[in-house]
Design an enzyme around this catalytic site. Sequence first.
Site, PDB file in Angstrom:
ATOM      1  N   PRO A  86     -15.347   4.697 -40.430  1.00  0.00           N
ATOM      2  CA  PRO A  86     -15.257   3.292 -40.869  1.00  0.00           C
ATOM      3  C   PRO A  86     -16.808   3.155 -41.623  1.00  0.00           C
ATOM      4  O   PRO A  86     -17.856   3.557 -41.003  1.00  0.00           O
ATOM      5  CB  PRO A  86     -15.484   2.436 -39.582  1.00  0.00           C
ATOM      6  N   CYS A  87     -16.888   2.542 -42.835  1.00  0.00           N
ATOM      7  CA  CYS A  87     -18.046   2.275 -43.426  1.00  0.00           C
ATOM      8  C   CYS A  87     -18.691   0.940 -43.428  1.00  0.00           C
ATOM      9  O   CYS A  87     -19.541   0.675 -44.015  1.00  0.00           O
ATOM     10  CB  CYS A  87     -17.622   2.412 -44.925  1.00  0.00           C
ATOM     11  N   GLN A  88     -17.921   0.025 -42.711  1.00  0.00           N
ATOM     12  CA  GLN A  88     -18.571  -1.404 -42.605  1.00  0.00           C
ATOM     13  C   GLN A  88     -20.203  -1.350 -42.079  1.00  0.00           C
ATOM     14  O   GLN A  88     -20.886  -2.261 -42.649  1.00  0.00           O
ATOM     15  CB  GLN A  88     -17.626  -2.294 -41.875  1.00  0.00           C
TER      16      GLN A  88
END
Length: 409
Positions: A86-88
């Site tokens: 996940p890049c958030q």
Amino acid sequence: MGSSPEKVPFISLFSGAMGLDLGLEQAGFETRVAVEFDADAVKTIRHNRPTLPLVDRSIELTDGEELLRLSGLKRGEVPLVVGGPPCQAFSVIGKRRGLEDRRGQMVYEFVRIINETQPRSFVMENVRGMLSMSLRSTSDPAATKEEVAHGSLLRDVIQKFEAIGYRVDCFVVNAVNYGAPQQRERVILIGNREGKVANFPGPTHSNREPDGLPPFRTLEHAIGKDFVDPDPSLLNFSPRKLHYLAMVPEGGNWRSLPPEIQKESMGKSWGLKGGRSAYWRRLSFAFPSPTVVTMPNHASTSMCHPRETRAITVGEAAAIQEFPSSWSFRGTTQAKFRQVGNAVPVRLGEIVGKVVSQLLTAQAFDEVATPSRIIHIRPHVRTRSFWKNGVALSGDHDYYAGQLREDAS
């Protein structure tokens, strides 16, 4: 007639809507098992790939042994493991909480699975923001100088890979340089345990005439006049936003509005510093699309259709990401946009697949291994300006107009 080349199997982690996987498959690979926690993305995978083994729970609740069993592969003989944690937590658009965000800790779950499966190679992708993230916040009184240093997270991740026997080539790239009709910067880590050096190709397209390359592909290539929308689902702008966007010409933004309307429509944002180029932005068929986002109907990250006063549809966003028109997204409209916006462009996945194919077939080095490295391949690209010499610019000028050459980085 000769038989088709045998597909190279791989294990997919954090699979999402499978943009990276689809690109790899176009390069001659075969997805053997996927791991995805998001319920809507799980529905998308099951709808499009009903026979694909799928672990539909957090990666924290699976291990290498299970993935090897489901994939029919053996530890140490897996050609490739891929995934985009996940890049958030690292995105420059978000709060950038890094490892303070549980999602940011998933990069180490990726390292764990690599250690447990011992593949010949791996690919880990993420947003450009990962380059600058620190291991710990400056507000943490226990943090050391090294832990809060710029880029310490990525250095630590690479060191973790090295500690389990992998050397890493990290490439910072932009999909638009490879023929994608979209600006999208990504960080691509390619590792292997045979001491080999991965080589990412240089750009195949450019907006600089001296480069002698074909021009960037534009939004018109993706959703132009012959486009048939496979999913017209829409998260549209509010009536107030539509009122202001109706005044913006194709390829323009808030700069195209009269000063009094700018102030009225933007409120306090009007006085902020920075270009705010995405505020009241209407896309242009004459230029590559900006990065597809998960919520295209925000005023400050507007993705308004070039000719129609509305936000782009799910089908249009997916076409910009170059998903096959037959690929169907499941869930609510918001869930579909989240899947499309978080995906790796399919074309970039194919480029990565070709790099890995060359890596797997190359001979290993006998001498001392080359150190891991980080290479920037023209990731920051400016395709256009919205303002120059006191004049607001919209999309009604030549692609190679003078200001584009001057502003291109």
